[in-house]
Design an enzyme around this catalytic site. Structure first.
Site, PDB file in Angstrom:
ATOM      1  N   HIS A   1       0.869  -1.176   0.000  1.00  0.00           N
ATOM      2  CA  HIS A   1       0.000   0.000   0.000  1.00  0.00           C
ATOM      3  C   HIS A   1       0.905   1.225   0.000  1.00  0.00           C
ATOM      4  CE1 HIS A   1      -2.835   3.023   1.379  1.00  0.00           C
ATOM      5  NE2 HIS A   1      -3.826   2.157   1.327  1.00  0.00           N
TER       6      HIS A   1
ATOM      7  N   HIS B   1       0.333   3.533  11.773  1.00  0.00           N
ATOM      8  CA  HIS B   1       1.464   4.430  11.578  1.00  0.00           C
ATOM      9  C   HIS B   1       1.382   5.614  12.539  1.00  0.00           C
ATOM     10  CE1 HIS B   1      -1.780   6.168   9.173  1.00  0.00           C
ATOM     11  NE2 HIS B   1      -1.143   7.312   9.158  1.00  0.00           N
TER      12      HIS B   1
ATOM     13  N   GLU C   1      -2.915  15.039  10.840  1.00  0.00           N
ATOM     14  CA  GLU C   1      -3.909  14.674   9.838  1.00  0.00           C
ATOM     15  C   GLU C   1      -5.328  14.948  10.348  1.00  0.00           C
ATOM     16  OE1 GLU C   1      -3.236  10.547   9.202  1.00  0.00           O
ATOM     17  OE2 GLU C   1      -1.176  10.801   8.506  1.00  0.00           O
TER      18      GLU C   1
ATOM     19  N   HIS D   1      -5.777  13.115  13.948  1.00  0.00           N
ATOM     20  CA  HIS D   1      -4.654  12.353  14.475  1.00  0.00           C
ATOM     21  C   HIS D   1      -3.434  13.259  14.413  1.00  0.00           C
ATOM     22  CE1 HIS D   1      -7.295   9.037  12.720  1.00  0.00           C
ATOM     23  NE2 HIS D   1      -7.411   8.945  14.035  1.00  0.00           N
TER      24      HIS D   1
ATOM     25  N   HIS E   1      -2.070   5.681  14.935  1.00  0.00           N
ATOM     26  CA  HIS E   1      -3.455   5.441  14.519  1.00  0.00           C
ATOM     27  C   HIS E   1      -3.450   4.442  13.374  1.00  0.00           C
ATOM     28  CE1 HIS E   1      -1.854   8.921  12.351  1.00  0.00           C
ATOM     29  NE2 HIS E   1      -2.633   8.605  11.332  1.00  0.00           N
TER      30      HIS E   1
END
Length: 451
Positions: A304, A347, A353, A377, A383
């Site tokens: 990803h 991560h 964010e 976050h 998170h």
């Protein structure tokens, strides 16, 4: 086809197929547009006398010596000094600017909110702005603020501009019209608008009530991200950004102009509409962009990629590779990676964010993150997927799968985002959000080779 459409052996198009009525395509283009024939001077910017008795005036979005400079020449009925008078300070208590660090509010944590409900009283673009977070410092022109707007009523003979920032507007429900000095932008969910610093406008309700999100950018202007090895295509293509054509008002009616300057609000009374630009040319203009034209790029074999692959717009920080703000879009797309945990992995990173849900279900949080909702976050706080998303992604059959009926976004910044008092104490905060990771289980097994 008539004979007039052929010249010098070339066949000319009879119609402007592919363009949008009322808009001009291209990001950062040098546009020219006039609402009356001959209103725009040709071959020069500042003739001794402008046609129609207009005044020539330049609006600059960068320093004069910036490369390239961002500026627009306006040809207007009155110069802007006639749209400015003595100012009186006013209070818009729910619109906050950085630095806004409340000692009684803890910004350290993972937070999520349900959609902010509309007020029982009517609200305009100014009175309906609700600041959720601030970051950086508006006085030194770094950082940002994130807001939710709640608009039920149109501004009437009332106008606004921000000397502090450009605004990135992300509608979630309802339709708005931005009547600006440089033309008209109509905006609906799944579109965005960029309103430059210093541009005067009025916001009208076309279909309400209206709710959405705003990223207030104190720093360098938003620009398209570099595509690197991706090359010239995909992501957000410049041709899909639309600037409005010239449109003007010649109305002599008592009006007020509100200015946001260094985090404070001031109002001045004038005797006419300030939206009196009859013609303009330049590259400093408002835009709209249809998020449905964003072409996502991703992995087609395994793993990803970082969410930066979904960047629509970025506001540089001056530090290479680190943005003042990234605007990131998570829309419908195919997932085809083999032997891969497909949702965003767990991560923590240097960027803070703030996410908003425009519609549908976000794959990393199938429950609780609803359309109109927000999550935060902050920098260096861990998170990732909740247990349901983790279990589904870890055990599902990995055939090609299309994520459908989903559109979320992220305002990401290198600065910590501080919660406002409204976000902490009035907005519908989900107190149990942190518990979505509580049920994650220890799965460690020391047996060699066992997954």
């Amino acid at each position: 086809m008539n004979d007039q459409s052929k010249t010098s052996g070339l066949t000319l198009a009879e119609t402007s197929v592919g363009t949008t009525q009322g808009y001009m395509p291209g990001f950062g283009n040098d546009f020219e547009t006039e609402a009356l024939p001959g209103a725009l001077p040709q071959g020069m910017n500042s003739p001794q006398k402008c046609n129609y008795g207009l005044y020539g005036e330049q609006l600059s979005g960068t320093a004069f010596t910036a490369n390239p400079p961002e500026r627009t020449w306006c040809y207007r009925i009155r110069p802007s000094v006639k749209h400015s008078h003595r100012y009186e300070k006013i209070d818009l208590p729910y619109w906050k600017s950085a630095p806004n660090v409340d000692p009684d509010v803890i910004s350290l944590g993972q937070y999520r909110w349900d959609p902010v409900p509309h007020s029982s009283q009517g609200t305009t673009w100014l009175t309906g702005m609700r600041t959720i977070t601030t970051a950086g410092d508006v006085n030194t022109q770094v950082g940002m603020a994130s807001h939710v707007y709640l608009v039920t009523d149109s501004m009437v003979d009332s106008y606004f501009f921000s000397a502090d920032s450009e605004l990135l507007v992300v509608p979630q429900e309802g339709r708005l019209r931005f009547a600006t000095e440089l033309g008209i932008i109509d905006l609906e969910p799944q579109e965005i608008a960029i309103i430059p610093r210093g541009l005067v406008y009025r916001v009208e309700v076309l279909e309400g009530p209206c709710r959405g999100f705003v990223c207030e950018n104190y720093g360098q202007k938003f620009e398209l991200p570099g595509r690197g090895p991706i090359g010239a295509n995909c992501m957000a293509n410049p041709r899909d950004f639309k600037a409005p054509v010239a449109a003007f008002e010649d109305r002599e009616v008592p009006s007020e102009v509100t200015v946001k300057w260094c985090g404070q609000f001031h109002v001045t009374e004038i005797g006419q509409s300030p939206l009196d630009v009859v013609a303009w040319h330049g590259n400093y203009a408002p835009y709209k962009y249809d998020l449905r034209t964003y072409c996502p790029v991703g992995s087609i074999l395994f793993d990803h990629p970082d969410p930066s692959i979904f960047t629509v717009l970025t506001a540089p920080s001056g530090q290479p590779g680190t943005a003042n703000i990234d605007f990131v879009l998570f829309r419908e797309r195919w997932m085809v990676m083999e032997d891969t945990f497909r949702p965003p992995w767990y991560h923590k990173n240097i960027m803070s964010e703030l996410m908003g849900n425009i519609y549908g279900q976000y794959d990393a949080k199938p429950q609780g993150f609803v359309p109109g909702g927000i999550s935060l976050h902050n920098m260096m706080l861990p998170h990732g997927p909740d247990k349901a998303a983790f279990e589904k992604a870890s055990n599902s059959n990995l055939g090609p799968e299309k994520l459908e009926s989903t559109m979320s976004f992220m305002f990401e910044t290198r600065f910590p985002q501080h919660l406002t008092d409204f976000a902490a104490n009035e907005a519908p905060l989900q107190d149990d959000y942190i518990d979505c990771w509580t049920s994650l289980e220890k799965k460690f097994d020391g047996t060699p080779g066992k997954k």
